[in-house]
Design a protein around this motif. Structure first.
Motif, PDB file in Angstrom:
ATOM      1  N   UNK A  65     -14.117 -71.483   5.714  1.00  0.00           N
ATOM      2  CA  UNK A  65     -14.494 -72.549   6.651  1.00  0.00           C
ATOM      3  C   UNK A  65     -13.287 -72.964   7.486  1.00  0.00           C
ATOM      4  N   UNK A  66     -12.161 -73.118   6.839  1.00  0.00           N
ATOM      5  CA  UNK A  66     -10.938 -73.503   7.558  1.00  0.00           C
ATOM      6  C   UNK A  66     -10.511 -72.424   8.546  1.00  0.00           C
ATOM      7  N   UNK A  67     -10.606 -71.161   8.122  1.00  0.00           N
ATOM      8  CA  UNK A  67     -10.269 -70.051   9.011  1.00  0.00           C
ATOM      9  C   UNK A  67     -11.187 -70.026  10.227  1.00  0.00           C
ATOM     10  N   UNK A  68     -12.477 -70.246  10.017  1.00  0.00           N
ATOM     11  CA  UNK A  68     -13.440 -70.251  11.119  1.00  0.00           C
ATOM     12  C   UNK A  68     -13.105 -71.341  12.131  1.00  0.00           C
ATOM     13  N   UNK A  69     -12.806 -72.536  11.633  1.00  0.00           N
ATOM     14  CA  UNK A  69     -12.471 -73.647  12.534  1.00  0.00           C
ATOM     15  C   UNK A  69     -11.180 -73.356  13.300  1.00  0.00           C
TER      16      UNK A  69
END
Length: 274
Positions: free
Chosen positions: A33-37
């Motif tokens: 999720x953090x990578x996507x953001x």
């Protein structure tokens, strides 16, 4: 920028994009999720990788608190405590990890019971198709202790019915649960962020056309509205009311090196937001 993630959609879509070894724990999913953001922000701002959070107003993650009731499984003949299922434990750990991340806010609805246990609809349809055949069997002979006489065709049909029932596994039978309050929270936050001018750009990770009215409001008020359907096709009525279509994750079937994900997880993430 504000990033709004439809958690139910994200978690359902994730197995088509990320290998099981990259999503087999809440810690890894939180990292994805953090990578996507980060990818979304860096794509739009071209900022250095260590400064992407400076451009974030808030990352909202929407999901529902898992059902915590109990019910008796009709096939397994046992009581199921839903608060101790793998899904409930995973969601709880994921929520705890997201709460500790910088600029992340949880928006949680609830799951309520609205029905009883039932098999998948497509398998029920195949079984219901045998109704006329069952109705045509003469059972009168059984009343006198006789045998049930079936023709060769009926024997084959009986075997087919047996196979159809065998296709329904214990794990296929699910309780009638429904998620409530999540879509409403997403729509309200889009409206609030727009009208309060809290962000210039809204990135919505979802594939649901129910958000068309909210997207139209944001665009009318001058907010750029970006949609990330995680490589899923988008309905024309939703595509018409967005300013851009992009994905923060890689195409299905491809994955970045594990070192890339670990580098994002290792970035300094001091501070939390309610």
């Amino acid at each position: 920028m504000a990033i709004l993630i439809d958690g139910g959609f994200f978690l359902k879509r994730l197995p088509k994009i990320v290998g099981e070894d990259r999503r087999d724990s809440a810690e890894k999913v939180a990292g994805i999720i953090k990578l996507m953001c980060r990818n979304h922000i860096r794509y739009l701002t071209k900022c250095p990788k260590g400064q992407w959070q400076d451009h974030v107003y808030r990352i909202f993650f929407y999901d529902a608190v898992p059902y915590d009731g109990k019910a008796h499984h009709p096939f397994e003949n046992r009581s199921v405590d839903f608060s101790k299922t793998g899904t409930a434990l995973f969601r709880g750990e994921l929520f705890d990890r997201l709460r500790k991340q910088r600029k992340v806010a949880l928006r949680l609805g609830k799951v309520t019971r609205e029905g009883d246990w039932s098999p998948p609809a497509e398998k029920i349809r195949r079984i219901l198709a045998t109704r006329d055949w069952l109705a045509g069997i003469d059972l009168s002979g059984l009343e006198d202790g006789g045998n049930l006489a079936l023709s060769k065709v009926q024997v084959e049909q009986a075997k087919s019915l047996q196979r159809k029932w065998a296709e329904i596994r214990n794990e296929d039978v699910t309780l009638g649960l429904r998620q409530k309050g999540v879509d409403m929270r997403i729509g309200l936050d889009i409206a609030s962020i727009t009208l309060k001018r809290q962000a210039d750009t809204i990135i919505l990770v979802s594939g649901d056309s129910d958000f068309v009215p909210a997207a139209k409001l944001a665009r009318r008020e001058g907010v750029e509205f970006i949609l990330d359907p995680l490589w899923q096709s988008v309905n024309d009525d939703l595509f018409e009311h967005i300013d851009g279509l992009q994905s923060g994750l890689w195409k299905p079937g491809t994955q970045p090196p594990a070192a890339v994900v670990k580098a994002v997880e290792a970035e300094d993430d001091n501070g939390t937001d309610d």
